[in-house]
Design an enzyme around this catalytic site. Sequence first.
Site, short mmCIF file in Angstrom:
data_model
loop_
_atom_site.label_atom_id
_atom_site.label_comp_id
_atom_site.label_asym_id
_atom_site.label_seq_id
_atom_site.Cartn_x
_atom_site.Cartn_y
_atom_site.Cartn_z
N SER A 85 0.91 -1.20 -0.02
CA SER A 85 -0.08 0.14 -0.10
C SER A 85 0.93 1.21 -0.09
O SER A 85 2.01 1.03 0.17
CB SER A 85 -0.81 -0.08 1.29
OG SER A 85 -0.03 0.45 2.40
N ASP A 86 0.35 2.48 -0.37
CA ASP A 86 1.23 3.67 -0.01
C ASP A 86 0.91 3.90 1.29
O ASP A 86 0.12 3.14 1.97
CB ASP A 86 0.73 4.86 -0.99
CG ASP A 86 1.87 5.70 -1.03
OD1 ASP A 86 2.81 5.63 -0.33
OD2 ASP A 86 1.83 6.63 -2.00
N TRP A 87 1.81 4.99 1.82
CA TRP A 87 1.87 5.08 3.34
C TRP A 87 0.68 5.51 3.78
O TRP A 87 0.17 6.31 3.50
CB TRP A 87 2.88 6.24 3.42
CG TRP A 87 3.13 6.91 4.96
CD1 TRP A 87 2.12 7.45 5.47
CD2 TRP A 87 4.32 6.80 5.71
NE1 TRP A 87 2.71 8.02 7.06
CE2 TRP A 87 4.14 7.20 6.85
CE3 TRP A 87 5.44 6.14 5.37
CZ2 TRP A 87 4.91 7.40 7.84
CZ3 TRP A 87 6.22 6.02 6.42
CH2 TRP A 87 6.04 6.77 7.93
N GLY A 88 0.22 4.64 4.66
CA GLY A 88 -0.95 4.76 5.43
C GLY A 88 -2.36 4.77 4.50
O GLY A 88 -3.40 5.09 5.28
#
Length: 768
Positions: free
Chosen positions: A298-301
């Site tokens: 995933s991308d950050w958060g």
Amino acid sequence: MKMKFIKPISFFVATLVVISCSQKIVQPRVAFAQKTTLESRVDSVMKLMTLEEKIGQLNQYNGFWEITGPSPKEGQAAKKYDDLKKGLVGSMLNVKGVKDVKALQKIAVEETRLGIPLLFGFDVIHGYKTISPIPLAEAASWDLVAIKKSAEIAAEEAAAVGLNWTFAPMVDVARDARWGRVMEGSGEDPYLGSLIAVARVQGFQGTDLKARNTILACAKHFAGYAFAESGRDYNTVDVGESTLQNIIFPPFKAAADAGVRTFMNSFNELNGIPATGNSYLQRQILKGDWGFDGFVVSDWGSINEMIAHGYAKDSKQAAEIAINAGSDMDMESSAYVEYLATLVKEGKVKEATIDDAARRILRVKFELGLFDNPYLYCDENYERETVGKAAFQEGVLDIAKKSIVLLKNEKELLPLKKSGQKIVVIGALANDKTSPLGSWRIAADDNSAVSLLEGLKKYEGNQITYVKGADVAVGRTEFVWETKINTTDKSGFAEAITAAKGADVVIMSLGEHGLQSGEGRSRTEIGLPGVQQELLEAVYMVNKNVVLVLNNGRPLTIPWAADNIPAIIEGWQLGTQSGNAIAQVLYGDYNPSGKLPMTFPRNVGQLPLYYNYKNTGRPVMNEPESVFWSHYIDEKNTPVYPFGYGLSYTKFEYSNLKLSSNTFNAESEIEVSVNVKNIGKYSGKEVVQLYIRDLIASVTRPVKELKGFEMIELQPNEEKEVVFKINKKTIEFFTANGKWESEDGDFKVFVGSSSADTLEKDFTYLNN
Ligand code: BGC
């Protein structure tokens, strides 16, 4: 000191029935070496794992505590540390340096029940400590060999500090220069972008992931991220299937075909569904149609961000949506490690789904050789010998020179004479040793780039005077370094003007601060920031011999400069060797050969502006009195500098465009040839570009599409014939049938020095 080498448990173990997560493994241990194939090695580890441990592999944490200090006792850091010891972490990001990496790897390998090694990811976007040009600049080289080499350097240096995974390349095709992350990609064209994606993947990953100078690459951000409405980062994306398939997907597909082992999804929603929770993207297209067997991070958060998107009510539901949609690893949301086990128990997530994600991650760990030697990347002597080594400096200097684009050169102001000249250098950027590093250079030291002034001073035959004139306006940067600068201060103008009056040549280094582009740095005005435009005009008033050196991370609107300033160099943010590269070009020791990978608009209101636009039902009219055609009443449609544009100190003449035939079918091909002659005084390189236009199609096609290019080098008076081939593949696109295929019909082919300067011919394609 000799490193104590402890093998991860899976090195020994082939089969074992694990009853509970807390149970200690004792016996039996079967020689792991007996298991030869990758899949059976993955199986043998999977069989040992509890559900929680499998979920642990899907969990990636940012390492923000002081790793080699005392272990954190409270808060988030303590929880992460604890999870690490329990084998509930599969990967760390932002942990770098052999000492720190080794310390964490040791915990994973020696203290967890199964000893599965960690992946260490980092944003090695354009170099680790030795910084190469920003990716957009490198794309301007159109030199795939040099781009690959640059990624190889980055991989070798990153691997030497313990890293085994870079979150690069960003392969988002970008059409809107307001979006700050255009600096991180290859510009606006899917064909060029695909070739560069492949070069970068090959550069990072090499041919053997087990080698200690290669690391995993990551194609990001899947997908549509660059199409954020109004160029505002993280904004909504709404694009139709034709644009997705024909423009956005190709570089991702090319990266997947080139064997990229990881993908990253993106922050944006795509047509109402956040990319992180988008099973069309991740399951149907990527893992289904393209058969991708690596893993998606995933991308950050971004898993938890689905709550703010209005797509998940809480972190638990976000975890359910993300894993079911095919996001295999959770970067920093903690949603998987918190909720997946419960979701499996509740029947909302199948254990097979967790197994699939864990298998993908383990597979890649095996491919990296981490199970054979988890400390492969952890040798402090090698780290010392490798980081910043001389060969890297030469490599990044080479690609930096190749990235420079000559935009204008009237009166042959360039190249500069090497002696007897009074040269005045103006502009804060000329004396800046940090801005040339650009955005995403998080491991590089501030002030580690060669400034333009330093580069120029190496040529000792001329008298050089430096005057700042004005600062670069910044706006909020809040990242790595903060510059507090008065953006309206013109008190330095007078000195600059006085100095300029007596100069033979004035070099003005203007543009963006190094952190004025990049993530979270969208702009609504993309001219020269602050008072730099005024400074440029004021200096030009007193001395017309101005060479404008632009330093920027995105296309800028510079119509006044393009009309008035006699010589303009696009010097981007060229990394550690920036000043040397620009000086060598200014003095003619390297004849510029770059071509713009992105359109330079006249006015921000034209954005998104790109060369491969559609014709519309009301294209350019020949009746100027009519307003009812697709245009603006206050600005031209055309850019200042088009895609593919770039000059040389010499001149090239194109002639004799020929087709071997003007029809072909699925089994045949056409040869397109053109003569290119160097009619100038210097030897030089030229990127010869081939475009096509599909005149009538089941889905409307762009007015021009790049389909080939070749870089040639010619001595003065030398002429070469360049031959391209056109076949069925060249004309395929995503048709109204929902397939990549060719359609019968009439086409145009264009060959030339830019998307706006071409010779043309017609041809016809008939499938049978
Ligand atoms: C960016 C990614 C990057 C990640 C990790 C995010 O904010 O969008 O491109 O890889 O952070 O640093």
